[in-house]
Design a protein around this motif. Sequence first.
Motif, PDB file in Angstrom:
ATOM      1  N   ALA A 189      -3.446  51.155  29.538  1.00 59.04           N
ATOM      2  CA  ALA A 189      -4.070  51.060  30.859  1.00 59.04           C
ATOM      3  C   ALA A 189      -3.145  50.385  31.866  1.00 59.04           C
ATOM      4  N   THR A 198      -5.046  48.448  25.908  1.00 57.30           N
ATOM      5  CA  THR A 198      -4.818  47.617  27.098  1.00 57.30           C
ATOM      6  C   THR A 198      -3.441  47.890  27.678  1.00 57.30           C
ATOM      7  N   TYR A 224      -9.959  53.377  29.649  1.00 53.54           N
ATOM      8  CA  TYR A 224      -9.938  52.026  29.075  1.00 53.54           C
ATOM      9  C   TYR A 224     -11.324  51.392  29.115  1.00 53.54           C
TER      10      TYR A 224
END
Length: 281
Positions: free
Chosen positions: A171, A168, A27
């Motif tokens: 992650a 996002t 990420y």
Amino acid sequence: MSNRPRTKMSELRKGQLHIFILRLCIYVATIVIFILSLCGNPWAEEQFEILKGFNFFTKFSVFHILWGIWVYCMLCQIIPLPGKFRMINKISIGSQKLFKTHYKEAPNRPSRKELMKEYWKMTKRGLVLLAVWVSAIAIISGTKLLLEHFMPEQSHLLNKCLFMLSATFYACDLICGLFWCPFRTFFMKHRCCVNCRMFNWDHMMMFTPMTALPSFFSWSLLGMGLFVMFLWELMLLIHPERFFESSNANIKCANCTDRRCAKFGGMHAFPHKQANNEQNH
């Protein structure tokens, strides 16, 4: 000071913590490439060309690797994995419980009628969550399309933002299993993630932010994520006995091989609570 007994961390939890750290590294690398592209770096900008139409097939991008990782993770949800292979890949039994290979009939198994009552109870909660999620995605997609209409020159930037939102979620996904799950707390109310009604919804939720991103890259991932969810829902309807701890001995706390939910009151952390829970069942 807590008097709760401490237990050794399971191998699966250790492995998933390592995977979580790896995801964070991926990420961070993705964020760096995103920032470099905003600064006009030609190489970084080139990596995001994969988000345009069928450019997936024209030139290699580092995001091909990420696409491959995501596809592999979804394949591990639609193919029954033997116990040893599942543990090597650090895959929770909660993700594999739809398959017969991970089902063991529990003593005093409830009737199908009783299981269907539980099914509808949990499905109602799931539908509330799904409605909230779809509404949020509709707002995100609608905002993107509206901005694109008034600022067509920013279309590619908006597509990058949608991709970054999915990255996002990728992650943060393991936070739900390892630390704290807002879906469990506010919607589903399960005792632990192994018993989660919506375990294999994760990739569908991960990729729906890219609904308004018109490319093979995004829609192939979203399509596969929806297929994983469809298979999960189909098997839950046909074989509800595989999904509930009252009927599947393999996902009872006493037999759990994951042991990654100790702080939620699982047997391996709080035996006295587990004893009470078993009596209540």
